[in-house]
Scaffold this motif. Sequence first.
Motif, short mmCIF file in Angstrom:
data_model
loop_
_atom_site.label_atom_id
_atom_site.label_comp_id
_atom_site.label_asym_id
_atom_site.label_seq_id
_atom_site.Cartn_x
_atom_site.Cartn_y
_atom_site.Cartn_z
N ALA A 74 0.85 -1.20 0.00
CA ALA A 74 0.00 0.00 0.00
C ALA A 74 0.88 1.24 0.00
O ALA A 74 1.97 1.26 0.58
CB ALA A 74 -0.90 0.01 1.23
N ARG A 75 0.41 2.29 -0.66
CA ARG A 75 1.10 3.58 -0.64
C ARG A 75 0.72 4.30 0.66
O ARG A 75 -0.43 4.24 1.09
CB ARG A 75 0.71 4.43 -1.84
CG ARG A 75 0.89 3.76 -3.20
CD ARG A 75 2.29 3.46 -3.56
NE ARG A 75 3.03 4.68 -3.87
CZ ARG A 75 4.31 4.68 -4.21
NH1 ARG A 75 4.98 3.55 -4.28
NH2 ARG A 75 4.93 5.80 -4.46
N TYR A 76 1.69 4.95 1.27
CA TYR A 76 1.41 5.69 2.50
C TYR A 76 2.31 6.91 2.58
O TYR A 76 3.32 7.01 1.89
CB TYR A 76 1.57 4.80 3.74
CG TYR A 76 3.01 4.50 4.09
CD1 TYR A 76 3.67 5.22 5.08
CD2 TYR A 76 3.72 3.51 3.43
CE1 TYR A 76 4.99 4.96 5.40
CE2 TYR A 76 5.03 3.23 3.74
CZ TYR A 76 5.67 3.96 4.73
OH TYR A 76 6.98 3.70 5.03
N ARG A 77 1.90 7.84 3.44
CA ARG A 77 2.68 9.07 3.65
C ARG A 77 3.74 8.82 4.73
O ARG A 77 3.42 8.32 5.80
CB ARG A 77 1.76 10.20 4.09
CG ARG A 77 0.81 10.62 3.02
CD ARG A 77 -0.21 11.62 3.56
NE ARG A 77 -0.95 12.17 2.45
CZ ARG A 77 -0.92 13.44 2.09
NH1 ARG A 77 -0.22 14.31 2.78
NH2 ARG A 77 -1.61 13.85 1.06
N HIS A 78 4.96 9.21 4.40
CA HIS A 78 6.06 9.03 5.35
C HIS A 78 6.69 10.39 5.64
O HIS A 78 7.18 11.05 4.73
CB HIS A 78 7.13 8.09 4.77
CG HIS A 78 8.31 7.90 5.65
ND1 HIS A 78 8.29 7.06 6.73
CD2 HIS A 78 9.54 8.47 5.62
CE1 HIS A 78 9.48 7.11 7.32
NE2 HIS A 78 10.25 7.96 6.67
N ARG A 79 6.61 10.81 6.90
CA ARG A 79 7.24 12.08 7.29
C ARG A 79 8.70 11.81 7.61
O ARG A 79 9.02 10.93 8.39
CB ARG A 79 6.55 12.68 8.51
CG ARG A 79 7.24 13.97 8.93
CD ARG A 79 6.37 14.96 9.63
NE ARG A 79 5.12 15.29 9.00
CZ ARG A 79 4.97 16.21 8.04
NH1 ARG A 79 6.00 16.84 7.56
NH2 ARG A 79 3.78 16.48 7.57
N LEU A 80 9.55 12.57 6.96
CA LEU A 80 10.98 12.44 7.17
C LEU A 80 11.46 13.68 7.94
O LEU A 80 11.12 14.81 7.57
CB LEU A 80 11.68 12.37 5.81
CG LEU A 80 13.18 12.21 5.83
CD1 LEU A 80 13.56 11.15 4.81
CD2 LEU A 80 13.86 13.51 5.51
N ARG A 81 12.17 13.46 9.01
CA ARG A 81 12.75 14.55 9.79
C ARG A 81 14.11 14.06 10.29
O ARG A 81 14.17 13.14 11.09
CB ARG A 81 11.84 14.90 10.97
CG ARG A 81 12.45 15.97 11.86
CD ARG A 81 11.55 16.31 13.02
NE ARG A 81 10.90 17.56 12.69
CZ ARG A 81 9.73 17.94 13.13
NH1 ARG A 81 9.02 17.15 13.90
NH2 ARG A 81 9.23 19.11 12.80
N VAL A 135 21.58 13.30 3.31
CA VAL A 135 20.82 13.22 4.56
C VAL A 135 19.49 12.50 4.31
O VAL A 135 19.09 11.61 5.06
CB VAL A 135 20.60 14.62 5.17
CG1 VAL A 135 19.60 14.57 6.32
CG2 VAL A 135 21.91 15.22 5.63
N ILE A 136 18.81 12.87 3.22
CA ILE A 136 17.52 12.25 2.89
C ILE A 136 17.70 10.77 2.59
O ILE A 136 16.96 9.92 3.11
CB ILE A 136 16.87 12.98 1.69
CG1 ILE A 136 16.46 14.39 2.10
CG2 ILE A 136 15.67 12.18 1.16
CD1 ILE A 136 16.13 15.31 0.94
N ALA A 137 18.69 10.44 1.77
CA ALA A 137 18.91 9.04 1.39
C ALA A 137 19.21 8.17 2.61
O ALA A 137 18.72 7.04 2.72
CB ALA A 137 20.05 8.94 0.39
N LEU A 138 20.00 8.69 3.55
CA LEU A 138 20.31 7.92 4.75
C LEU A 138 19.14 7.83 5.71
O LEU A 138 19.08 6.91 6.53
CB LEU A 138 21.53 8.53 5.45
CG LEU A 138 22.85 8.39 4.70
CD1 LEU A 138 23.95 9.19 5.38
CD2 LEU A 138 23.24 6.93 4.55
#
Length: 168
Positions: A74-81, A135-138
């Motif tokens: 399923a597709r879902y929203r992932h918050r990255l911080r 940073v995003i990739a890690l």
Amino acid sequence: MKILVDRLTATPAPFHFEAGASWWQQHMPQHAELPGELLAPFRIDGRAHVLGDDVYLEGEVEGLLELECSRCLARYRHRLREPFRLVLEPAGQRTPADPEAKAALDRDGLCLGDELETGWYRGQEIVLDAVCLEVIALALPVKPLCSEDCVGLCPQCGADLRQGACGC
């Protein structure tokens, strides 16, 4: 996303950048296993200062991506911080042995060391795109999950077990 070295002082100065969908599509290779859609612009907030000749950067990258759950698809929203901290020393006449690092130093005014927290800079402009991408990739999950208790798909018939038992 540029930091002007000659404008930095010993007092930390705030910086803020936003990187939207066009930036994401331009900089992120489009592979099936990588998130393709950015749901909200990445916000990069931080502070920069100098100490002697070294440049210190610290901040946080925040964004909202659409990922695919590795269990149920399923597709879902992932918050990255994700926070970051970077200490750059002047490259001077040094040239990195790695051709990619040399190209980055020429193109962006910086190249990262073996660890993300160190590197070299050259010139008066430091382009932060590569740092933010790293940073995003890690920070991306290796096995994205829509929820920790996701039961996934039936290995026999492929039914979505979140909807109930399949009867296999």
